[in-house]
Enzyme design. Sequence first.
Site, PDB file in Angstrom:
ATOM      1  N   SER A  53       2.673 -38.682 -44.504  1.00 30.38           N
ATOM      2  CA  SER A  53       2.369 -37.989 -43.258  1.00 30.38           C
ATOM      3  C   SER A  53       0.993 -38.413 -42.734  1.00 30.38           C
ATOM      4  O   SER A  53       0.786 -39.601 -42.472  1.00 30.38           O
ATOM      5  CB  SER A  53       2.464 -36.469 -43.498  1.00 30.38           C
ATOM      6  N   ASP A  91      13.340 -36.844 -39.759  1.00 32.75           N
ATOM      7  CA  ASP A  91      12.021 -36.270 -40.049  1.00 32.75           C
ATOM      8  C   ASP A  91      11.530 -35.518 -38.813  1.00 32.75           C
ATOM      9  O   ASP A  91      11.347 -36.119 -37.753  1.00 32.75           O
ATOM     10  CB  ASP A  91      11.050 -37.386 -40.418  1.00 32.75           C
ATOM     11  N   HIS A 145      10.948 -34.123 -44.122  1.00 39.37           N
ATOM     12  CA  HIS A 145       9.669 -34.763 -43.822  1.00 39.37           C
ATOM     13  C   HIS A 145       9.160 -35.456 -45.077  1.00 39.37           C
ATOM     14  O   HIS A 145       8.728 -34.797 -46.018  1.00 39.37           O
ATOM     15  CB  HIS A 145       8.670 -33.709 -43.343  1.00 39.37           C
TER      16      HIS A 145
END
Length: 518
Positions: free
Chosen positions: A232, A459, A486
């Site tokens: 991320s 995602d 995610h």
Amino acid sequence: MDVRHAAPAAALAVLALVAACTTTTTGRGAAAAGAAPPGLEAFYDQDLSWGPCAPFAVTADDTDAYADPALDCSRVTVPLDYAQPGGETATIGVLRKRATGDRIGSLLINPGGPGASGMSYAPSIAGQIVGTPLAERFDLIGFDPRGVGASEPAIDCETDAERDQERADIDADASPEGVALLEADSQEFVARCVERVGVDVLANVGTRDVVRDLDVVRAALGDDELTFLGYSYGTFIGAKYAQAFPRNVRALVLDGAVDPAQSAVESAVAQNAGFQLAFDAFAADCTTQPGCALGTDPARAVDAFKALVLPLYDAPAAVPDGRTLGYADAMTGVIQALYSEQLWEPLRLGLSELAVGQGRVLMLLADLYESRAEDGTYDDSLEAFPVISCLDEERLTDPAVFLEIDTRAREVAPFRDDGRGPTAARPPCAFWPVPPTTEPALPSVAGLPPVLVVSVTGDPATPYEAGVRLADQIGGVLLSVEGNQHTVALSGVPCVDDVVTRYLVDLAVPDDGTSCTI
């Protein structure tokens, strides 16, 4: 930069609720991979003293995890301001699980955020890779970026009581009075940060400085080159490191890509669209199960959902610990659950509870997102989040821009539209006392080894297309993963974990077009 990464162990914990020695390491990497920048030699060549991790714990979960005698911890000293290396210093907390076999080097991990603790996250990854080539060949290293977790000085802007108060619904709307109320809240947060953290710290906690720290950590660990796994927001750290120190890169895995070239407006719209897709996928599943609070028709799920959550503005739901679940916390809990299919069952149960006036499960999910422990204490991750973001994003101050963001977000994510109309209220970054320090755009990087970019088709937080663009921008190889969550690397999906492991251990780059399914 609105991205987060929830540790699988924490997510599974919610699912379950519903259902003395010291060693020394000498830094030597900088000389082999390139001389330390002038004036920073002492930082690059520092010796690290390793010892028990217990003193580094900042949460109850840390205390439990850090009791493992196989873990040891240390601090890496860095300049607070790299423009003044002889001035004040900061320390970066690092946690290590030693390689069990023929060691290649260190594998450094960042779980995202910004604001998430790599030290807290690393033990769960260590458990996931027991007995694998990664555990055999690498020292697993979790590090807390400056200001985060056990690193010092810490970004700590608010008390636990103030955090609880902020989570209570603010009865604000698109009226001038509502906008003024929201902006006053933003300005109060900024004032608290200035008073309790200090402008000198606030000016130097952006990704620009995290990247410089990461190179110091690499050298202090004794590694000639960096091997890094970023989830991320961690992909932004990895990409900016590649830009700053391409000659020092051995291997980068960037999972759940942040697109550095995307504007703040387009990023916010894309992320909201991603969460709507995740909500639609959840609704399609929920409506096939008996007792789904969204009914039996996925086409009407958004309306059914709004009928459940909008009344919380005026009539919050009961929670066993004495708190009440308002609209804001309910939406936070829903968003948390949409990060992974693992949390769809708690979300289904939470909505069923809400239908009868109970908010227990949705509050548990909201507390997970907000990092609130059972005893009512918070870690500082969501305080660090805006502080770091304000230094990484373009500085926006025009109310018209925020009105456009909110208007377009409601259009692409109708499940998040509360019917009160889009607002032009400006968030804390519009009032931040220091300018941004990180350039979002990522120029092409020459001389970089192949980078592995992992992107999941469903995602919600970092949409799939961002991974495609990042791989192209950085000259990387894309691993496409079919699924709804995610990030995915080292989460127990054999196809993905095999590709990632072979890349990190053997530098084996997957063929173009390689894909996996969760």
